[in-house]
Scaffold this motif. Structure first.
Motif, short mmCIF file in Angstrom:
data_model
loop_
_atom_site.label_atom_id
_atom_site.label_comp_id
_atom_site.label_asym_id
_atom_site.label_seq_id
_atom_site.Cartn_x
_atom_site.Cartn_y
_atom_site.Cartn_z
N TYR A 140 -16.40 5.90 12.88
CA TYR A 140 -15.89 6.10 11.61
C TYR A 140 -16.69 7.01 10.91
O TYR A 140 -17.59 6.82 10.35
N GLY A 141 -16.22 8.32 10.52
CA GLY A 141 -16.74 9.42 9.91
C GLY A 141 -16.83 9.15 8.59
O GLY A 141 -17.97 9.12 7.89
N LEU A 142 -15.55 9.10 7.98
CA LEU A 142 -15.58 9.24 6.42
C LEU A 142 -16.36 7.99 5.87
O LEU A 142 -16.67 8.02 4.69
N THR A 143 -16.32 6.72 6.38
CA THR A 143 -16.69 5.43 5.47
C THR A 143 -18.33 5.49 6.08
O THR A 143 -18.86 4.29 6.16
N GLU B 240 0.90 -1.14 -0.03
CA GLU B 240 -0.04 -0.07 -0.04
C GLU B 240 0.82 1.31 -0.10
O GLU B 240 0.48 2.30 -0.87
N ILE C 79 -6.59 0.91 12.86
CA ILE C 79 -5.75 0.30 11.83
C ILE C 79 -4.28 0.64 12.26
O ILE C 79 -3.51 -0.02 11.89
N HIS D 42 -4.45 5.44 5.40
CA HIS D 42 -5.21 5.39 6.62
C HIS D 42 -4.28 4.61 7.62
O HIS D 42 -3.60 3.25 7.40
N ILE E 137 -6.07 8.83 6.79
CA ILE E 137 -7.09 9.01 6.06
C ILE E 137 -8.30 9.13 7.03
O ILE E 137 -8.41 8.00 7.84
N GLY E 138 -9.29 10.01 6.84
CA GLY E 138 -10.36 10.23 7.50
C GLY E 138 -11.12 11.52 7.32
O GLY E 138 -10.35 12.41 6.83
N CYS E 139 -12.06 11.90 7.86
CA CYS E 139 -12.59 13.26 8.06
C CYS E 139 -11.54 14.31 8.34
O CYS E 139 -11.16 15.19 7.68
N GLY F 91 -7.83 10.49 12.81
CA GLY F 91 -9.08 10.28 13.71
C GLY F 91 -8.56 8.89 14.45
O GLY F 91 -7.57 8.42 14.63
N ASP F 92 -9.59 8.59 15.31
CA ASP F 92 -9.60 7.62 16.29
C ASP F 92 -9.38 6.32 15.69
O ASP F 92 -8.53 5.28 16.02
N GLY F 93 -10.06 6.19 14.44
CA GLY F 93 -10.16 4.85 13.84
C GLY F 93 -8.55 4.72 13.25
O GLY F 93 -8.00 3.67 13.23
N ASP F 94 -8.08 5.63 12.59
CA ASP F 94 -6.74 5.76 11.99
C ASP F 94 -5.85 5.34 13.10
O ASP F 94 -4.86 4.53 12.83
C1 LIG Z 1 -6.28 0.65 4.25
C2 LIG Z 1 -7.73 1.26 4.20
N1 LIG Z 1 -8.87 0.54 4.65
C3 LIG Z 1 -9.59 1.15 4.77
C4 LIG Z 1 -10.06 2.45 4.20
C5 LIG Z 1 -11.24 3.27 4.57
N2 LIG Z 1 -11.50 4.55 5.52
C6 LIG Z 1 -11.18 5.45 5.21
S1 LIG Z 1 -11.34 6.56 6.43
C7 LIG Z 1 -11.95 5.23 7.53
C8 LIG Z 1 -12.22 5.33 8.95
C9 LIG Z 1 -12.28 6.89 9.49
O1 LIG Z 1 -12.42 6.94 10.64
P1 LIG Z 1 -11.60 7.78 11.76
O2 LIG Z 1 -10.02 7.40 11.39
O3 LIG Z 1 -11.86 7.62 13.17
O4 LIG Z 1 -11.56 9.09 11.04
P2 LIG Z 1 -12.77 10.13 10.91
O5 LIG Z 1 -13.44 10.04 9.39
O6 LIG Z 1 -13.75 9.48 11.86
O7 LIG Z 1 -12.39 11.43 11.20
C10 LIG Z 1 -11.70 3.96 6.92
C11 LIG Z 1 -12.02 2.56 7.32
C12 LIG Z 1 -8.87 3.22 3.74
N3 LIG Z 1 -9.06 4.47 3.36
N4 LIG Z 1 -7.73 2.45 3.83
#
Ligand SMILES: Cc1ncc(C[n+]2csc(CCOP(=O)(O)OP(=O)(O)O)c2C)c(N)n1
Ligand code: SF4
Lengths: 584, 283
Positions: free
Chosen positions: B121-124, A289, B96, B65, B46-48, B89-92
């Protein structure tokens, strides 16, 4: 002994369990040969474990340039009975077996041929006089030197240098053990041995592996940051560079995984430092990636992919060439990458330097695709000139140039697709690099025309790289009956097989394809069309280069010689197949 | 120091999104600290919230991400004179990127890490996240999330972060103050910012913040690791915020590298590296 003596053409093998110091012993013997002015090659096969199992290492010695290890064994040092059992069929007429009769007796009746000499030596007993079991190697090498009538002082010098750090006692113990083995053979050998080594005119040799040559190239090219996660057969690159790090102001970071390694290297290159990561196929899978990240952000990147057989963990310590298509296509969507497969030590060094220059000049990812055989085997080569190297940083802005920028565009559309590159710390060029598709400024943008412009920009740079690569060349005979085509480390087996074919007056030539992306379509097609018969040689199951050639040129090759047992080709395997093709 | 450090790009977050406030507090922190923009790199995933670097006229890197911290580490080790600020983000960060979080914390690089923690997860489009409360109903957990949420504070402390704080997106001034302290801290600073996501997290709303959050008082000893950990364990229903833990004087990773003493890596001259001494080792 009635048979004719064979001088300076020796295949020596040492085998035993992991933990017996087989690798060190083999390296020492290869160096002893080399320091006497002889060419030597050391190639080890070992299982993926730390104790037990069967390890063996071949050292081939010759007064003429040799390219590859071979199957036959003239002197077998068996540190256990298993070594003898596994390898006895490889023993040639007049060969000798050095072993410890007290520990694991071997009977004459077990010998596959009549004229093989058993040379029983009390390895354990003698080693116990000098510091214990671990010295059995040293005794055995001393014994070998006596057997082949070589010069023990070469060994003493190496022991001195190797163990000096551990103190005079250790040095003297080793020298004593070597002499004990030497004296034992000299006093007990009943008749002279068929295979002998004689010192030749001293050459400026070094004994070096592909991984070490790449490491040297990286340092020479100015790589200052290495992030990697250990994975055989690539690990020795990280470890070699770690050894040199303080001297050369290099930071070597072992990471939590390969994902981190690749992303760190992307970060370092973004910040303007030449950075490297090295791994094998499994680790590269995790890097994929971020490999694409480098591509879309146009961050220069160099990664070494030292192949081993897969899938998954596969055969961790064996060799293969199964990842060609993987690296050519790794990461989503189309984007250009340069893939270079060095075929020997000197190419490892030179292509590593080239990789760093190209990565920066064209701001794209470069893969150096090697394998376990090339990466971890050692060849004696004449010391090369490390002076003349051009460091080309392409369109990287100097601080002064950066400061003069107005409305700087990191991804400016230019005629060759390469944009002026600024790095953090430089004034007036602040920008954001994004893993999203972006516009000239670097901001996310998904407009159709922006997408097309950026995708085309990325490929334009690729077209521009074509001029950097020389056309692949045919080596060997004009009017050859067979044209052998290969890539990477098969070069050694092919060149060695060609020597034998020449002796048989069979005309062959060889096309090594070193640059796999961009692919030298025109030249390869031209050569294939002109050749009488073509034979593809690859260390993989499906003939991946063959498929690539077909894809680019539309041409199929006449014959395929494939090997995918995890071992590199023995020259005779190629030789035998070419003979069959010629007869057809 | 320039007055407006905006890039001219306009965020497109939902109305009421806490990311606006966090962006505002980050900009204010950078401005008030007088950081040189050309010596500042903002790394995101990656995220909002990860779009943030695009809105500030510093250097930025919006990577993959979950991979913010390795990229930031590569940048910092290449040029440790840069101010490296990571945001995501928290997911970020805890999902992951969890492995990188744990290992980067224990390295103690001089990096500031801001987590926009909206517990979703905002963006998704609204799936539950590693910090979502147990039972959180989302499109991917229609029956409610089964796991215990990650606790960012205790996780950071135990992983070895040397500055651990929490703020929330309804208080721009305090968030700015936390970020400033984080940037000024020499070492790895984690600032977990509770963030409103009115679109996908209907539970963490303004009322929830008002009813459940309380500021750590002056009696909290930020230098006491065990007490900081204990405070961090106070998670639900009453959630403390402020600086939980601060360990000063611990050498950073960069300081442990003698090869960085004289010069930053990127300033080394690479035009003619002499490798001939190395060849001797192979003879
Ligand atoms: C390798 C990979 N897996 C999945 C995604 C899809 N994806 C984009 S943002 C995201 C989660 C966003 O949540 P968070 O990180 O909490 O940020 P927020 O949008 O809430 O600010 C995911 C699963 C991606 N971009 N790359
Ligand atoms: S989905 Fe949530 S986090 Fe994303 S922009 Fe909207 S409110 Fe903000």
């Amino acid at each position: 002994m009635t048979e004719k003596e064979i001088v300076n053409d020796l295949s020596w093998k040492i085998g035993g369990e992991a933990g017996m110091g087989i690798l060190n012993a083999g390296m020492m013997f290869a160096k002893i040969a080399m320091r006497g002015g002889l060419f030597s090659i050391a190639h080890a096969i070992y299982p993926s474990l730390i104790r037990g199992g069967h390890n063996h290492l071949d050292v081939r010695v010759n007064s003429e340039k040799i390219y590859s290890h071979r199957k036959e064994v003239n002197v077998l040092v068996a540190l256990n009975k298993e070594t003898f059992d596994v390898h006895k069929e490889k023993l040639t007429g007049g060969a000798g077996v050095i072993y410890d009769h007290d520990e694991y007796p071997i009977q004459e009746s077990e010998l596959p041929k009549k004229d093989i000499q058993l040379i029983p030596i009390p390895l354990l007993k003698l080693s116990n006089q000098f510091g214990g079991r671990i010295m059995r190697n040293t005794v055995a090498i001393g014994a070998t030197i006596a057997l082949v009538d070589y010069d023990l002082t070469l060994f003493n010098d190496i022991l001195q240098q190797t163990f000096a750090k551990k103190g005079e006692k250790v040095v003297q113990d080793n020298i004593g053990a070597a002499k004990a083995g030497y004296d034992f053979v000299k006093s007990t050998l009943r008749h002279s041995f068929k295979y002998t080594l004689k010192k030749e005119h001293q050459k400026n040799f070094m004994l070096i592996s592909g991984n070490e040559a790449i490491s040297l190239g990286a340092v020479r090219a100015g790589a200052k940051f290495i992030a990697a996660y250990p994975m055989t057969p690539a690990s020795s690159i990280m470890m070699t560079l770690a050894k040199w790090a303080q001297q050369y102001g290099i930071v070597v970071k072992q990471t939590e995984d390969e994902i981190a390694a690749m992303n760190m290297v992307v970060g370092a290159n973004f910040a303007g430092v030449r950075a490297l990561t090295a791994t094998s196929g499994g680790g590269f899978s995790l890097m994929v990636e971020a490999f694409g990240l480098a591509a879309i952000t146009e961050v220069p990147l160099v990664v070494v992919e030292a192949q081993r057989p897969g899938p998954a963990t596969g055969m961790a310590t064996q060799s293969g060439q199964g990842d060609l298509h993987f690296v050519l296509h790794a990461a989503p969507d189309d984007f250009p990458r340069i893939v270079i497969a060095p075929g020997d030590i000197i190419e490892c060094y030179q292509e590593a330097i080239r990789a760093f220059n190209l990565a920066e000049k064209y701001q794209l990812p470069v893969v150096l695709l090697t394998d376990k055989y090339l990466g971890e085997s050692y060849w004696s080569i004449e010391e090369f000139d490390t002076g003349k190297v051009k460091i080309d940083r392409g369109k990287l802005l100097t601080d002064e140039q950066a400061e003069q920028q107005q409305n700087y565009l990191r991804y400016k559309l230019t005629s060759d697709g390469v944009s002026p590159r600024a790095i953090p710390g430089q004034k007036n060029c602040m920008h954001t690099a994004s893993s999203y598709e972006h516009n000239e400024e670097g901001h996310e943008d998904e407009l159709e025309e922006v997408r097309i412009a950026m995708a085309e920009k990325r490929y334009k740079r690729f077209e521009a790289t074509q001029k950097e690569f020389s056309d692949p060349e045919l080596v060997g005979d004009k009017g050859a009956e067979v044209t052998i085509i290969g890539w990477g480390s098969t070069k050694s087996g092919i060149l060695e097989a060609m020597k034998s074919l020449k002796r048989d007056k069979i005309k062959v030539n060889y096309l090594q394809i070193k640059y796999l992306s961009p692919f030298p379509t025109k030249k390869v097609a031209e050569i294939i069309k002109k050749s009488k018969k073509t034979a593809l040689v690859e260390n993989n199951q499906s003939g991946q280069l063959g498929a690539l050639i077909k894809m680019h040129t539309g041409l199929s090759l006449d014959h395929t010689i494939l090997k995918f047992d995890g071992r590199p080709f023995f020259p005779h395997e190629i030789y035998d197949e070419i003979k069959k093709i010629v007869k057809r | 120091m320039e007055k407006d450090i905006g890039s001219g790009q306009v965020p497109t977050w939902c109305p009421g999104c806490g990311d606006y406030v966090i962006l505002g507090s980050l900009k204010a922190a950078i401005t008030e600290l007088g950081l040189d923009l050309h010596n500042t790199v903002i790394v995101s995933g990656i995220g909002c919230g990860s779009k943030t670097p695009h809105f500030i006229r510093a250097y930025g890197f919006e990577g993959l991400h979950g991979r913010t911290l390795p990229v930031a580490t590569g940048i910092k080790l290449s040029n440790h004179e840069l101010n490296v600020i990571v945001i995501g983000g928290d997911g970020d960060g805890y999902g992951i990127g969890g492995n990188h979080f744990m290992h980067t914390a224990r390295r103690n690089l001089n990096i500031t890490y801001i987590i926009q923690n909206n517990e979703v997860y905002g963006l998704t489009k609204g799936q539950y996240s590693p910090t979502s409360m147990k039972g959180f109903v989302s499109p991917s957990t229609p029956e409610g999330a089964l796991e215990e949420p990650v606790n960012p504070i205790t996780l950071s402390i135990s992983a070895g972060a040397t500055f651990v704080a929490r703020s929330h997106s309804m208080d721009l001034g305090y968030t700015k103050q936390m970020i400033k302290e984080g940037i000024q801290h020499k070492g790895f600073a984690v600032i977990d910012v509770f963030q409103l996501c009115p679109t996908y997290n209907k539970i963490i709303n303004a009322q929830f913040f008002r009813e459940n959050l309380y500021k750590l008082g002056p009696d909290h000893d930020v230098t006491h690791k065990v007490k900081a950990f204990e405070k961090g364990l106070e998670h639900y229903p009453k959630i403390p915020y402020g600086v939980f833990y601060k360990e000063e004087g611990k050498p950073t990773y960069e300081e442990g590298l003698p090869q960085l003493k004289e010069k930053v890596l990127v300033k080394q001259n690479i035009s003619a590296v002499d490798i001939s001494p190395l060849l001797k080792k192979f003879r």
